[in-house]
Design an enzyme around this catalytic site. Structure first.
Site, short mmCIF file in Angstrom:
data_model
loop_
_atom_site.label_atom_id
_atom_site.label_comp_id
_atom_site.label_asym_id
_atom_site.label_seq_id
_atom_site.Cartn_x
_atom_site.Cartn_y
_atom_site.Cartn_z
N GLU A 1 0.90 -1.20 0.19
CA GLU A 1 0.00 -0.04 -0.04
C GLU A 1 1.08 1.28 -0.23
OE1 GLU A 1 -2.54 -0.86 3.32
OE2 GLU A 1 -3.83 -2.32 2.31
N GLU B 1 -5.53 -6.07 -3.53
CA GLU B 1 -5.99 -6.61 -2.09
C GLU B 1 -7.34 -6.54 -1.90
OE1 GLU B 1 -3.18 -6.09 1.13
OE2 GLU B 1 -4.83 -5.63 2.44
#
Length: 574
Positions: free
Chosen positions: A408, A514
């Protein structure tokens, strides 16, 4: 003045009659009224999806007639408007739109008129709109950013290109680090094995050991040989500096790092678990120096840490390390800890290892990673060298990797949760570019397909385009752009897809890197927002992998058996 009043009353009468007559076909002419457009189904300047709009409608205040000598055109092509037979006050204009096209709809004066009196004509209008959204394969980068990419990496990227917008590759994390147990569970549940299997170098610091060894590439090799594509993310765990300075521990003095004295440190302590190491660095230790770690109530964390003699080896190294058990870790999570003992000076306390961090604490300052001589630079360069060695093993075995480092990577800069985002957007981008250049140029790794993760929201709102673009490292350093979504099962998140695609001007493949719950492939396809692939996050408890929080109603079976989804065995890269 009276004339204005009469017009106003007539308008009200028209509205009233219209409302009464919308439910039947007994229409009457509204004598004396002109032709006034009440609404149009598309606004000027909007962006629409080509496959969701097959007609434009216009509503009028009176029964409509059409003048064939006043053609309605779309980009110069004559259209064929018709009057809605169920409501003769509406015109329907059928359209066939193409993706990524700018359109101009021209309705000339007099194209529509009162059906009983062609001399009472509607005013014309021009409406511009576009279909510059959804998947446009022609606009995508047609090759990887690395001109020296391995043949296997090129084949994977070509597979994604060939299927983009039409098919979606399934994916799931194998498990926490270096296995496939969660994917095996999915296979047992759905009869299908994911097309992409996720791994994680989260335990880099502990490898090799008797419980994790990234040098044994068997799990990845097995996945590749079976026909799936390996994906690797990197939760980059580092030793977090909770405190640094000089605190003399004389005769049972203390350095308090508990919630009462240093509440910011609780950010780190929340990650304490069974097996976590607390590292205390020190100097000036006397021969009889003793260490001690206590909880916030001055009770012993464990019997072994109540007090203990510092060994000659510890004194020579200038540090001691304490491995927490589950009970001690709970005490640390709840209240922090106190460093005590006698006859030494504490110079630093570290939490080893975690990737969690905040702007306020900066236990591992991202802004110092690229500065030679700093602790952060020393740790980072050593870790990257170690990582490169493991990735080289995969390259030597002709195994390509969907590589997602700096998990991320965009972070959420107003509430940063990983250390690589603790110093702001520009630093995070610099780190991404540095890692890319180091692994590609210095270590010669050409088997990597670089996957960057966008942060699509800020609080409860979608991020704006300018924010996403400010965080993006640049087309030269990214092959695929993804995002992580935890939303309702089988929901449609096309708005997020559109946002990310627009941020990169449609030039990169967009993936769901994800997800907790799986999303609905059918609605994605209908909205021209089919993610290239998805990566379902793993779940497990003491009994092993399971569907514990997400996908509780057979979603893995539903999605992996959807004809829009490709699984292991549905393609070949050999």
């Amino acid at each position: 003045m009276n004339k204005l009043k009469y017009y106003f009353i007539a308008a009200l009468v028209g509205m009233s009659l219209s409302a009464c007559n919308d439910d039947d076909n007994s229409y009457n002419m509204l004598d004396g009224l002109g032709m006034v457009n009440r609404s149009v189904s598309i606004a000027d300047g909007v962006t629409v999806r080509a496959n969701t709009l097959d007609r434009i409608t216009l509503d009028y205040n009176n029964l409509v007639g059409i003048n064939p000598d006043k053609p309605v055109t779309l980009n110069g092509q004559t259209l064929a408007p018709v009057v809605n037979p169920e409501n003769r006050m509406q015109v329907i204009i059928p359209v066939a739109l193409q993706s990524y096209t700018d359109y101009t709809l021209v309705i000339p004066d007099g194209a529509f008129h009162r059906s009983d009196d062609p001399k009472v004509m509607a005013e014309g209008m021009t409406i511009t709109f576009n279909t510059n959204t959804g998947v446009n394969v022609a606009n995508l980068a047609q090759s990887l950013i690395n001109p020296n990419a391995t043949p296997e990496a090129k084949k994977v990227y070509q597979l994604l290109l060939d299927n983009y917008g039409n098919k979606q590759l399934s994916g799931a994390m194998g498990e926490v680090a270096w296995g496939t147990a969660f994917c095996d569970l999915i296979k047992n549940n759905s009869g299908k094995f994911p097309a992409i299997v996720g791994f994680d170098y989260i335990h880099l610091a502990s490898s090799p050991s008797n419980w994790i060894d990234y040098g044994d590439i068997t799990p990845v090799q097995t996945v590749w040989d079976a026909g799936s594509i390996p994906a690797v993310c990197w939760h980059w765990n580092v030793p977090m500096e909770v405190w640094a300075g000089q605190s003399e521990i004389g005769n049972w003095g203390a350095l308090r790092l508990d919630k009462a004295e240093v509440p910011d440190a609780m950010t780190f302590w929340q990650n304490a678990g069974d097996g976590t190491y607390i590292v205390v660095k020190f100097k000036d230790a006397a021969a009889d120096a003793q260490g001690s770690l206590k909880d916030s109530d001055w009770g012993g964390l464990m019997s072994s840490t109540e007090y203990f003699d510092l060994t000659p080896d510890q004194i020579a190294a200038g540090e001691y390390r304490v491995r927490l058990n589950s009970e001690a870790a709970e005490k640390v999570r709840n209240g922090g800890l106190i460093v005590s003992g006698q006859n030494y000076t504490v110079t630093g306390v570290y939490f080893e290892l975690t990737c969690r961090d905040t702007k306020e604490v900066k236990g591992f300052d991202a802004s110092k990673v690229l500065t030679p001589g700093t602790r952060e630079n020393t740790v980072a360069t050593a870790d990257v060298a170690k990582l490169a060695g493991y990735l080289k093993l995969l390259q030597d075995a002709n195994i390509p990797v969907l590589f997602r480092p700096f998990h991320e990577a965009a972070g959420a800069y107003q509430w940063t949760w990983f250390w690589w985002g603790n110093s702001g957007v520009e630093v995070t981008k610099e780190l991404w570019i540095w890692l890319h250049d180091t692994l590609t140029n210095d270590y010669g790794l050409n088997n990597l397909i670089w996957v960057w993760t966008a942060n699509y929201n800020y609080g409860m709102d979608l991020a704006d385009i300018e924010t996403l673009q400010s965080e993006y490292p640049g087309d030269a350093y990214v092959d695929i752009v993804g995002t992580d979504i935890y939303k309702e099962a089988m929901s449609d998140q096309s708005a997020i897809f559109n946002l990310i695609q627009e941020a990169v001007n449609g030039s990169k493949i967009i993936a769901l890197t994800e997800t907790g719950n799986l999303l609905d492939p059918d609605s994605q396809f209908e909205n021209s927002a089919l993610w290239s692939f998805f990566m379902g996050w793993y779940e497990q408890d003491a009994n092993g992998p399971g569907f514990l929080t997400w996908n509780l109603n057979g979603e893995w079976n539903t999605v992996l058996n959807n004809p829009l989804v490709l699984n292991q065995g549905d393609f070949s890269l050999k």
